[in-house]
Write an enzyme that holds these catalytic residues in place. Structure first.
Site, PDB file in Angstrom:
ATOM      1  N   ASP A  32       1.038  -1.286  -0.100  1.00 25.23           N
ATOM      2  CA  ASP A  32      -0.242  -0.229   0.135  1.00 25.23           C
ATOM      3  C   ASP A  32       0.987   1.139   0.040  1.00 25.23           C
ATOM      4  O   ASP A  32       1.985   1.214  -0.511  1.00 25.23           O
ATOM      5  CB  ASP A  32      -1.013  -0.224   1.537  1.00 25.23           C
ATOM      6  CG  ASP A  32      -2.320   0.633   0.971  1.00 25.23           C
ATOM      7  OD1 ASP A  32      -2.215   1.854   0.442  1.00 25.23           O
ATOM      8  OD2 ASP A  32      -3.375   0.123   1.346  1.00 25.23           O
ATOM      9  N   HIS A  68       1.995   2.164  -3.254  1.00 27.13           N
ATOM     10  CA  HIS A  68       0.865   2.671  -3.821  1.00 27.13           C
ATOM     11  C   HIS A  68       1.725   4.330  -3.801  1.00 27.13           C
ATOM     12  O   HIS A  68       1.214   4.981  -3.904  1.00 27.13           O
ATOM     13  CB  HIS A  68      -0.270   2.874  -3.069  1.00 27.13           C
ATOM     14  CG  HIS A  68      -0.829   1.703  -3.325  1.00 27.13           C
ATOM     15  ND1 HIS A  68      -2.274   1.054  -2.823  1.00 27.13           N
ATOM     16  CD2 HIS A  68      -0.537   0.362  -3.775  1.00 27.13           C
ATOM     17  CE1 HIS A  68      -2.681  -0.174  -3.291  1.00 27.13           C
ATOM     18  NE2 HIS A  68      -1.607  -0.570  -3.649  1.00 27.13           N
TER      19      HIS A  68
END
Ligand SMILES: *[C@@H]1O[C@H](CO)[C@@H](O)[C@H](O)[C@H]1NC(C)=O
Ligand SMILES: *[C@@H]1O[C@H](CO)[C@@H](O)[C@H](O)[C@H]1NC(C)=O
Ligand SMILES: *[C@@H]1O[C@H](CO)[C@@H](O)[C@H](O)[C@H]1NC(C)=O
Ligand SMILES: *[C@@H]1O[C@H](CO)[C@@H](O)[C@H](O)[C@H]1NC(C)=O
Ligand SMILES: *[C@@H]1O[C@H](CO)[C@@H](O)[C@H](O)[C@H]1NC(C)=O
Ligand SMILES: *[C@@H]1O[C@H](CO)[C@@H](O)[C@H](O)[C@H]1NC(C)=O
Length: 397
Positions: free
Chosen positions: A219, A242
């Site tokens: 993430d 991310h």
């Protein structure tokens, strides 16, 4: 004259080493408190007993997790306030159980209300996340609240240096309501497809510096949450993951503010997003301003730049009129390759357009060869300088 000089120097040396001794303080080794360090026996009690003595010591004590041992612990809370500054030296390894040891939103190691805390060492903390990710991916209820590895709340003057964290069931590091945090030489890793394994989340904090670290997770490498001011992230290698993210903000009714956040001199490799600011579509109030993303290289980043004020993952958001304002965001000297054709996206609120966006020497190519595209709306009073590719039709050149 000469002699006096030497004398002064010797005196100065003695004085320095005295200072050093004073700063070092007593060392509390968890092995002395009955920890086994065999990676199988639960050493939680020994850690907490040692902590009780450390926290009461008035003279700069150290909690030592020694080298050449592997300590199994779970759900530890290191509670302050303590009587002095405290060092936690993680030379050995720490490992989480390989079974479901909690169904609450807790951490493997949580620090609460501990001021002047330094966490250092070359040891690794392994969250043994795989069972949790698999369970989460199967949508089983018992692992909705997965634990983080380390969390800090109400910890002012906090230093983290050198440690490695891997495979957290959820986030690796979280910081709440803390001021003056310095992090360097951290190594954080989890597979790119592990769910919600942010490298670090920083919220309700001020005066934070993150430098010279490597973060590859499933993430956000670094996520900035609400009411956070004065953060500088530099020399970080991020990927997979991310990318660097401000938000998501505005998910609840209380106003959110993020100010003065700088991401500098870093690289993003094989991430889904590069740098982004994300706010919920359905409302929220507050502001994001004075943000800078500068000197960042991108390699195979799906979408290098994104401002998204329409965040609504479950697609069930109410179409409200309020939203956060985004102002004074500079993107400067950002280069590299996107793996999607749409490299730059500025999707601002219809009700509160973004203002003061600056694009300075920002260029991406699609897969390193083809021209990339951009999307841009509800942006006002914004400028671009130098070579900006793809160009943005709502930002004046
Ligand atoms: C990019 O990340 C994905 C997900 O972690 C991984 O499977 C893939 O091997 C990575 N590709 C490169 C070129 O590193
Ligand atoms: C921002 O944080 C840094 C690092 O803690 C600090 O040195 C600096 O004074 C802070 N700046 C402001 C304006 O508070
Ligand atoms: C953030 O700050 C605002 C204004 O001070 C406050 O109303 C809000 O509750 C804070 N948000 C959180 C999550 O604490
Ligand atoms: C980015 O790439 C440029 C050109 O290859 C290089 O000079 C620069 O040092 C790189 N910056 C970072 C932060 O890696
Ligand atoms: C970032 O790099 C620039 C040169 O590209 C340098 O002047 C600056 O001091 C660096 N800043 C940090 C925080 O590393
Ligand atoms: C908001 O609602 C209107 C009318 O119900 C709809 O046309 C519009 O697409 C919605 N906006 C978004 C961003 O979903």
């Amino acid at each position: 004259m000469e002699k006096g000089g030497v004398g002064v120097r010797v005196l100065a040396l003695c004085f320095l080493s005295l200072l050093h001794l004073a700063a070092a303080g007593r060392v509390y080794d968890v092995l002395r408190y009955g920890a086994k360090g065999n990676g199988r026996t639960d050493d939680s009690r020994a850690f907490l007993n040692a902590w009780r003595d450390v926290c009461a010591d008035r003279d700069n004590p150290t909690l030592l997790i020694p080298y050449r041992a592997r300590f199994l612990v779970k759900g530890l809370t290191f509670q302050g306030k303590c009587s002095s500054s405290v060092t936690v030296k993680i030379d050995g390894d720490i490992v989480a159980p390989e079974w479901f040891w909690t169904n609450e939103y807790v951490s493997l190691m949580a620090f609460h209300n501990v001021n002047r805390l330094t966490v250092v060492g070359g040891g690794e903390i392994d969250g043994k996340g795989k069972i949790w990710w698999d369970c989460f991916n199967r949508k089983e209820g018992k692992c909705v609240n997965r634990p983080n590895i380390m969390s800090f709340a109400f910890c002012n003057d906090l230093t983290l240096r050198g440690i490695a964290l891997r495979d957290s069931p959820s986030k690796h590091l979280t910081f709440f309501a803390s001021a003056r945090i310095s992090m360097s030489r951290l190594r954080i890793s989890a597979p790119g497809d592990s769910p919600n394994t942010d490298g670090m989340l920083i919220a309700l904090c001020k005066h934070v510096v993150v430098s010279s670290s490597t973060i590859g997770v499933g993430d956000d490498c670094v996520a900035i949450g609400s009411n956070t001011t004065n953060v500088t992230v530099s020399n970080v290698k991020c990927g997979p993951g991310h990318g660097f993210s401000i938000g998501s903000l505005g998910g609840d009714s209380s106003p959110a503010t993020v100010k003065r956040v700088h991401f500098l001199n870093s690289t993003l490799t094989n991430t889904t997003v590069g740098v982004r600011i994300k706010t919920w579509m359905s409302g929220g109030t507050g502001q994001v301003r004075n943000v800078m993303f500068k000197h960042i290289n991108f390699t195979s980043v799906r979408k290098p730049i994104q401002i998204d004020q329409y965040y609504c993952p479950a697609r069930n958001c109410q179409n409200r009129t309020s939203s956060l304002t985004i102002e004074n965001v500079e993107f400067a000297h950002l280069h590299g390759s996107s793996s999607d054709e749409l490299a730059t996206e500025l999707l601002c609120s219809k009700y509160h357009p973004c203002r003061g966006i600056v694009m300075r020497d920002v260029h991406f190519t699609w897969n390193g060869v083809a021209p990339a595209k951009s999307a841009c709306f509800n942006v006002l009073s914004s400028r671009s300088y130098g070579r900006v590719l793809p160009s943005l039709n709502c930002v004046a050149g």
